[in-house]
Design a protein around this motif. Structure first.
Motif, PDB file in Angstrom:
ATOM      1  N   ASP A 289     -58.020   1.546 -17.373  1.00 28.07           N
ATOM      2  CA  ASP A 289     -58.361   0.607 -16.305  1.00 28.07           C
ATOM      3  C   ASP A 289     -57.661   0.965 -15.000  1.00 28.07           C
ATOM      4  N   ARG A 290     -56.406   1.371 -15.117  1.00 28.87           N
ATOM      5  CA  ARG A 290     -55.585   1.677 -13.945  1.00 28.87           C
ATOM      6  C   ARG A 290     -54.711   2.892 -14.254  1.00 28.87           C
ATOM      7  N   TYR A 291     -54.056   3.421 -13.226  1.00 26.22           N
ATOM      8  CA  TYR A 291     -53.156   4.544 -13.441  1.00 26.22           C
ATOM      9  C   TYR A 291     -51.802   4.259 -12.806  1.00 26.22           C
ATOM     10  N   LEU A 292     -50.798   4.944 -13.282  1.00 24.62           N
ATOM     11  CA  LEU A 292     -49.452   4.900 -12.720  1.00 24.62           C
ATOM     12  C   LEU A 292     -48.871   6.300 -12.855  1.00 24.62           C
ATOM     13  N   VAL A 293     -48.607   6.952 -11.743  1.00 22.88           N
ATOM     14  CA  VAL A 293     -48.025   8.289 -11.757  1.00 22.88           C
ATOM     15  C   VAL A 293     -46.608   8.202 -11.208  1.00 22.88           C
ATOM     16  N   VAL A 294     -45.676   8.847 -11.909  1.00 28.70           N
ATOM     17  CA  VAL A 294     -44.252   8.712 -11.607  1.00 28.70           C
ATOM     18  C   VAL A 294     -43.662  10.084 -11.322  1.00 28.70           C
ATOM     19  N   SER A 295     -42.860  10.178 -10.281  1.00 26.55           N
ATOM     20  CA  SER A 295     -42.148  11.404  -9.982  1.00 26.55           C
ATOM     21  C   SER A 295     -40.960  11.560 -10.923  1.00 26.55           C
ATOM     22  N   THR A 296     -40.567  12.803 -11.210  1.00 28.92           N
ATOM     23  CA  THR A 296     -39.402  13.027 -12.068  1.00 28.92           C
ATOM     24  C   THR A 296     -38.125  12.458 -11.447  1.00 28.92           C
ATOM     25  N   GLU A 297     -38.113  12.303 -10.139  1.00 31.33           N
ATOM     26  CA  GLU A 297     -36.939  11.737  -9.477  1.00 31.33           C
ATOM     27  C   GLU A 297     -36.705  10.298  -9.917  1.00 31.33           C
ATOM     28  N   ALA A 298     -37.780   9.590 -10.269  1.00 34.71           N
ATOM     29  CA  ALA A 298     -37.640   8.199 -10.713  1.00 34.71           C
ATOM     30  C   ALA A 298     -36.805   8.112 -11.976  1.00 34.71           C
ATOM     31  N   LEU A 299     -36.964   9.071 -12.872  1.00 35.61           N
ATOM     32  CA  LEU A 299     -36.203   9.060 -14.125  1.00 35.61           C
ATOM     33  C   LEU A 299     -34.714   9.144 -13.857  1.00 35.61           C
ATOM     34  N   ARG A 300     -34.304  10.118 -13.062  1.00 36.73           N
ATOM     35  CA  ARG A 300     -32.879  10.291 -12.783  1.00 36.73           C
ATOM     36  C   ARG A 300     -32.285   9.039 -12.159  1.00 36.73           C
ATOM     37  N   ARG A 301     -32.926   8.556 -11.121  1.00 38.93           N
ATOM     38  CA  ARG A 301     -32.375   7.425 -10.380  1.00 38.93           C
ATOM     39  C   ARG A 301     -32.384   6.140 -11.212  1.00 38.93           C
ATOM     40  N   GLY A 302     -33.463   5.932 -11.980  1.00 39.70           N
ATOM     41  CA  GLY A 302     -33.536   4.728 -12.794  1.00 39.70           C
ATOM     42  C   GLY A 302     -32.484   4.698 -13.890  1.00 39.70           C
ATOM     43  N   VAL A 303     -32.300   5.821 -14.588  1.00 35.77           N
ATOM     44  CA  VAL A 303     -31.298   5.886 -15.658  1.00 35.77           C
ATOM     45  C   VAL A 303     -29.896   5.716 -15.091  1.00 35.77           C
ATOM     46  N   ASP A 304     -29.607   6.347 -13.966  1.00 33.94           N
ATOM     47  CA  ASP A 304     -28.290   6.200 -13.347  1.00 33.94           C
ATOM     48  C   ASP A 304     -28.031   4.753 -12.943  1.00 33.94           C
ATOM     49  N   ALA A 305     -29.064   4.098 -12.400  1.00 31.93           N
ATOM     50  CA  ALA A 305     -28.903   2.699 -11.978  1.00 31.93           C
ATOM     51  C   ALA A 305     -28.650   1.779 -13.163  1.00 31.93           C
ATOM     52  N   LEU A 306     -29.174   2.140 -14.333  1.00 31.68           N
ATOM     53  CA  LEU A 306     -28.956   1.342 -15.547  1.00 31.68           C
ATOM     54  C   LEU A 306     -27.599   1.618 -16.194  1.00 31.68           C
ATOM     55  N   GLY A 307     -26.876   2.606 -15.666  1.00 31.01           N
ATOM     56  CA  GLY A 307     -25.595   2.958 -16.261  1.00 31.01           C
ATOM     57  C   GLY A 307     -25.716   3.937 -17.402  1.00 31.01           C
ATOM     58  N   GLY A 308     -26.873   4.620 -17.514  1.00 33.73           N
ATOM     59  CA  GLY A 308     -27.095   5.577 -18.581  1.00 33.73           C
ATOM     60  C   GLY A 308     -27.798   4.954 -19.773  1.00 33.73           C
ATOM     61  N   VAL A 309     -28.285   5.804 -20.671  1.00 36.07           N
ATOM     62  CA  VAL A 309     -28.981   5.368 -21.881  1.00 36.07           C
ATOM     63  C   VAL A 309     -28.370   6.095 -23.077  1.00 36.07           C
ATOM     64  N   ARG A 310     -28.040   5.348 -24.119  1.00 38.14           N
ATOM     65  CA  ARG A 310     -27.433   5.937 -25.311  1.00 38.14           C
ATOM     66  C   ARG A 310     -28.520   6.556 -26.193  1.00 38.14           C
ATOM     67  N   VAL A 311     -28.391   7.846 -26.461  1.00 37.65           N
ATOM     68  CA  VAL A 311     -29.371   8.611 -27.231  1.00 37.65           C
ATOM     69  C   VAL A 311     -28.626   9.479 -28.236  1.00 37.65           C
ATOM     70  N   CYS A 312     -29.215   9.671 -29.409  1.00 40.04           N
ATOM     71  CA  CYS A 312     -28.656  10.584 -30.404  1.00 40.04           C
ATOM     72  C   CYS A 312     -29.348  11.936 -30.253  1.00 40.04           C
ATOM     73  N   VAL A 313     -28.651  12.882 -29.652  1.00 39.86           N
ATOM     74  CA  VAL A 313     -29.173  14.232 -29.472  1.00 39.86           C
ATOM     75  C   VAL A 313     -29.077  14.954 -30.810  1.00 39.86           C
TER      76      VAL A 313
END
Length: 384
Positions: free
Chosen positions: A130-154
């Motif tokens: 129905d609709r689209y949403l396109v996101v720049s890779t810059e959004a990922l970096r800035r959003g995760v940093d603003a959240l204080g990081g995300v805990r992931v099991c590498v």
């Protein structure tokens, strides 16, 4: 007492205003205040990431959201079932693009922008977004940093360097909090045996970790700053009313389900399993009932375990054999964080095995390829 109450009330209002202030700009520009009603009917979004474009060696070109599509997601927002279904589409699926001939689906973005991306995904899945949403890779970096990081099991060492693209990935295995730069590396890494499919599976694990972070007390506290940080780096054809309805729907905390486009490797890309896709779409996009309870006898289950779990593995293998299942062992570098059953399908088999073992189950594209079911063996396995 009245002065004390008034003082506390003013303090609360001041704190609330300070918390919400970062949302002022995005709200004015996007008109995206949450709607109390939320979505009234299901909505299908095409969401994809736009890779950076370059005007020269090491020189990032101005963002115009026309780079190769990186992550491609067909997202079904369903207020009736109160769930969000995310279908990940490998970028290596071949598709006949109108006016351009056969290309991998990620090429539709630079060739024809969002309109051609929507058409390409519709030709692959049979579902028109129905609709689209396109996101720049810059959004990922800035959003995760603003959240204080995300805990992931590498799950394994990840090392890769692309100096032209400015991508330097150097991650050690283990559970850790990733900042924006490391999160981008984790999500973009694909230099392993599974290539883009392994990358998609890591993305799906990240989606669930991100949801947990956003809904945590610290995440909710940082959420306005994260929204403000991401807002300049996306493009969409959603109306103001639709944005508000989606935000209202999100506040109801819908259940998140992530799926991988069914298929297999071949022909220099990813071949779609049309019958398996039809079953997924019928249940999760068309709202059909999944049918009767799954029959486990003769099904193939991949048993995922890590170093030091060999004794548990043998007990688990015997228990699964007693249920009539065929078992393949799938060792990994990092022991799973918890015991759970996964299925990239309608979910009846996962439900049946989860109930038989007394462990949680999820519908997820993180399941091992080629198996009907995946059993991740954590430190505690109550069925042993």
């Amino acid at each position: 007492m009245r002065r004390l109450f008034l003082g506390l009330f003013l303090l609360f209002i001041g704190a609330l205003a300070f918390w919400a202030y970062p949302l002022l700009g995005p709200a004015v520009r996007q008109g995206a205040l949450p709607s109390r009603e939320g979505l009234r009917a299901p909505l299908t979004l095409l969401v994809y990431g736009s890779s950076p474009e370059y005007s020269g060696y090491h020189q990032r070109a101005p963002e115009r959201f026309r780079g190769l599509a990186d992550t491609i997601l067909l997202v079904r927002l369903d207020p009736v079932a109160n769930r969000v279904v995310v279908l990940s589409i490998p970028r290596d699926v071949w598709v006949n693009l109108p006016g351009y001939g056969w290309h991998k689906v990620n090429a539709a973005s630079p060739l024809g922008g969002p309109a051609l991306m929507k058409e390409a995904v519709a030709r692959i899945t049979g579902v028109q977004a129905d609709r689209y949403l396109v996101v720049s890779t810059e959004a990922l970096r800035r959003g995760v940093d603003a959240l204080g990081g995300v805990r992931v099991c590498v799950e394994k060492p990840m090392r890769y360097r692309d100096t032209a693209a400015g991508l330097d990935i150097n991650l050690e295995p283990g559970c850790q909090v990733l900042d924006g730069k490391k999160a981008e590396g984790y999500l973009r890494f694909r230099k392993d045996a599974l290539g883009d499919i392994g990358r998609i599976q890591r993305q799906q694990a990240f989606f669930h970790a991100l949801k947990e972070q956003v809904l945590s007390p610290s995440g909710l506290l940082r959420l306005p700053r994260a929204v403000a940080a991401v807002e300049p780096y996306f493009q969409t054809d959603l109306s103001r009313e639709e944005k508000g309805a989606i935000l209202g729907f999100a506040m109801k905390q819908p259940h998140l389900m992530s799926l991988l486009l069914p298929g297999n490797f071949g022909g220099g890309g990813w071949n779609v399993d049309e019958e398996a896709l039809r079953q997924l779409l019928a249940v999760y996009f068309d709202g059909e009932a999944p049918g009767e309870k799954g029959e486990l006898t003769g099904r193939l289950v991949a048993l995922v375990y890590g170093p030091g779990q060999e004794a548990l593995v043998e007990k688990a293998r015997l228990r699964l054999s007693e249920l009539g299942l065929r078992v393949i062992l799938h060792p990994v570098d990092l022991p799973p964080s918890r015991t759970e059953v996964l299925e990239n399908g309608p979910g009846l088999l996962a439900q049946a095995l989860g109930e038989a073992l007394g462990v949680p189950y999820r519908i997820s594209g993180e399941a091992v390829l080629g198996a009907d079911l995946t059993l991740r063996l954590g430190e505690e396995a109550p069925f042993l």
